[in-house]
Design a protein around this motif. Sequence first.
Motif, PDB file in Angstrom:
ATOM      1  N   GLY A 128      51.314  85.892  37.002  1.00 21.29           N
ATOM      2  CA  GLY A 128      50.178  86.641  36.479  1.00 21.29           C
ATOM      3  C   GLY A 128      49.297  85.789  35.584  1.00 21.29           C
ATOM      4  O   GLY A 128      48.071  85.864  35.633  1.00 21.29           O
ATOM      5  N   VAL A 129      49.936  84.936  34.777  1.00 19.16           N
ATOM      6  CA  VAL A 129      49.183  84.041  33.897  1.00 19.16           C
ATOM      7  C   VAL A 129      48.418  83.006  34.731  1.00 19.16           C
ATOM      8  O   VAL A 129      47.246  82.729  34.470  1.00 19.16           O
ATOM      9  CB  VAL A 129      50.121  83.346  32.887  1.00 19.16           C
ATOM     10  CG1 VAL A 129      49.384  82.279  32.107  1.00 19.16           C
ATOM     11  CG2 VAL A 129      50.741  84.368  31.950  1.00 19.16           C
ATOM     12  N   ALA A 172      54.374  88.932  26.846  1.00 24.46           N
ATOM     13  CA  ALA A 172      54.017  90.343  27.033  1.00 24.46           C
ATOM     14  C   ALA A 172      54.386  90.818  28.438  1.00 24.46           C
ATOM     15  O   ALA A 172      54.886  91.937  28.614  1.00 24.46           O
ATOM     16  CB  ALA A 172      52.532  90.542  26.774  1.00 24.46           C
ATOM     17  N   GLY A 173      54.158  89.986  29.429  1.00 19.92           N
ATOM     18  CA  GLY A 173      54.519  90.347  30.802  1.00 19.92           C
ATOM     19  C   GLY A 173      56.013  90.484  30.977  1.00 19.92           C
ATOM     20  O   GLY A 173      56.492  91.383  31.677  1.00 19.92           O
ATOM     21  N   SER A 174      56.775  89.614  30.336  1.00 22.95           N
ATOM     22  CA  SER A 174      58.235  89.706  30.415  1.00 22.95           C
ATOM     23  C   SER A 174      58.732  90.985  29.756  1.00 22.95           C
ATOM     24  O   SER A 174      59.634  91.656  30.272  1.00 22.95           O
ATOM     25  CB  SER A 174      58.879  88.492  29.753  1.00 22.95           C
ATOM     26  OG  SER A 174      58.539  87.321  30.457  1.00 22.95           O
ATOM     27  N   VAL A 208      51.190  92.251  36.438  1.00 26.98           N
ATOM     28  CA  VAL A 208      49.989  92.980  36.026  1.00 26.98           C
ATOM     29  C   VAL A 208      49.791  92.887  34.514  1.00 26.98           C
ATOM     30  O   VAL A 208      48.682  92.639  34.038  1.00 26.98           O
ATOM     31  CB  VAL A 208      50.056  94.454  36.500  1.00 26.98           C
ATOM     32  CG1 VAL A 208      48.940  95.286  35.898  1.00 26.98           C
ATOM     33  CG2 VAL A 208      50.021  94.514  38.017  1.00 26.98           C
ATOM     34  N   ALA A 209      50.856  93.069  33.755  1.00 31.65           N
ATOM     35  CA  ALA A 209      50.739  93.010  32.292  1.00 31.65           C
ATOM     36  C   ALA A 209      50.325  91.618  31.836  1.00 31.65           C
ATOM     37  O   ALA A 209      49.448  91.478  30.973  1.00 31.65           O
ATOM     38  CB  ALA A 209      52.063  93.419  31.648  1.00 31.65           C
ATOM     39  N   TYR A 252      46.445  88.169  29.395  1.00 35.98           N
ATOM     40  CA  TYR A 252      45.774  86.855  29.407  1.00 35.98           C
ATOM     41  C   TYR A 252      44.261  87.020  29.505  1.00 35.98           C
ATOM     42  O   TYR A 252      43.511  86.342  28.811  1.00 35.98           O
ATOM     43  CB  TYR A 252      46.299  86.007  30.557  1.00 35.98           C
ATOM     44  CG  TYR A 252      45.803  84.575  30.517  1.00 35.98           C
ATOM     45  CD1 TYR A 252      46.391  83.660  29.663  1.00 35.98           C
ATOM     46  CD2 TYR A 252      44.756  84.148  31.309  1.00 35.98           C
ATOM     47  CE1 TYR A 252      45.937  82.348  29.604  1.00 35.98           C
ATOM     48  CE2 TYR A 252      44.297  82.857  31.257  1.00 35.98           C
ATOM     49  CZ  TYR A 252      44.898  81.946  30.407  1.00 35.98           C
ATOM     50  OH  TYR A 252      44.453  80.657  30.350  1.00 35.98           O
ATOM     51  N   THR A 253      43.825  87.937  30.351  1.00 35.76           N
ATOM     52  CA  THR A 253      42.396  88.185  30.491  1.00 35.76           C
ATOM     53  C   THR A 253      41.792  88.634  29.162  1.00 35.76           C
ATOM     54  O   THR A 253      40.740  88.139  28.743  1.00 35.76           O
ATOM     55  CB  THR A 253      42.141  89.248  31.576  1.00 35.76           C
ATOM     56  OG1 THR A 253      42.657  88.775  32.820  1.00 35.76           O
ATOM     57  CG2 THR A 253      40.666  89.560  31.717  1.00 35.76           C
TER      58      THR A 253
END
Length: 74
Positions: A8-9, A43-45, A61-62, A67-68
């Motif tokens: 995602g990153v 945060a995604g983890s 997605v998270a 990151y965005t």
Amino acid sequence: MFIPPLGGVIIADFFIRHRGCYPALGEATVPRFNRQGLAAYAAGSLAALLIPGIPPVNGIVAAFLVYTCLVRLT
């Protein structure tokens, strides 16, 4: 659950930060640490662990969204 948020990153870095075109390798400057990327990965983890549903998808997605937001704010 800990590997997909990295994707995602990477996806967000390519499409949001670099707008679909990385600079040439000889011209690129690489920072020692990408603090925004590390925060988004963390945060995604956490999202993959805590949010019900499909953990790998939640993590991707998270991480992408965090990151965005971090890139837009800094």
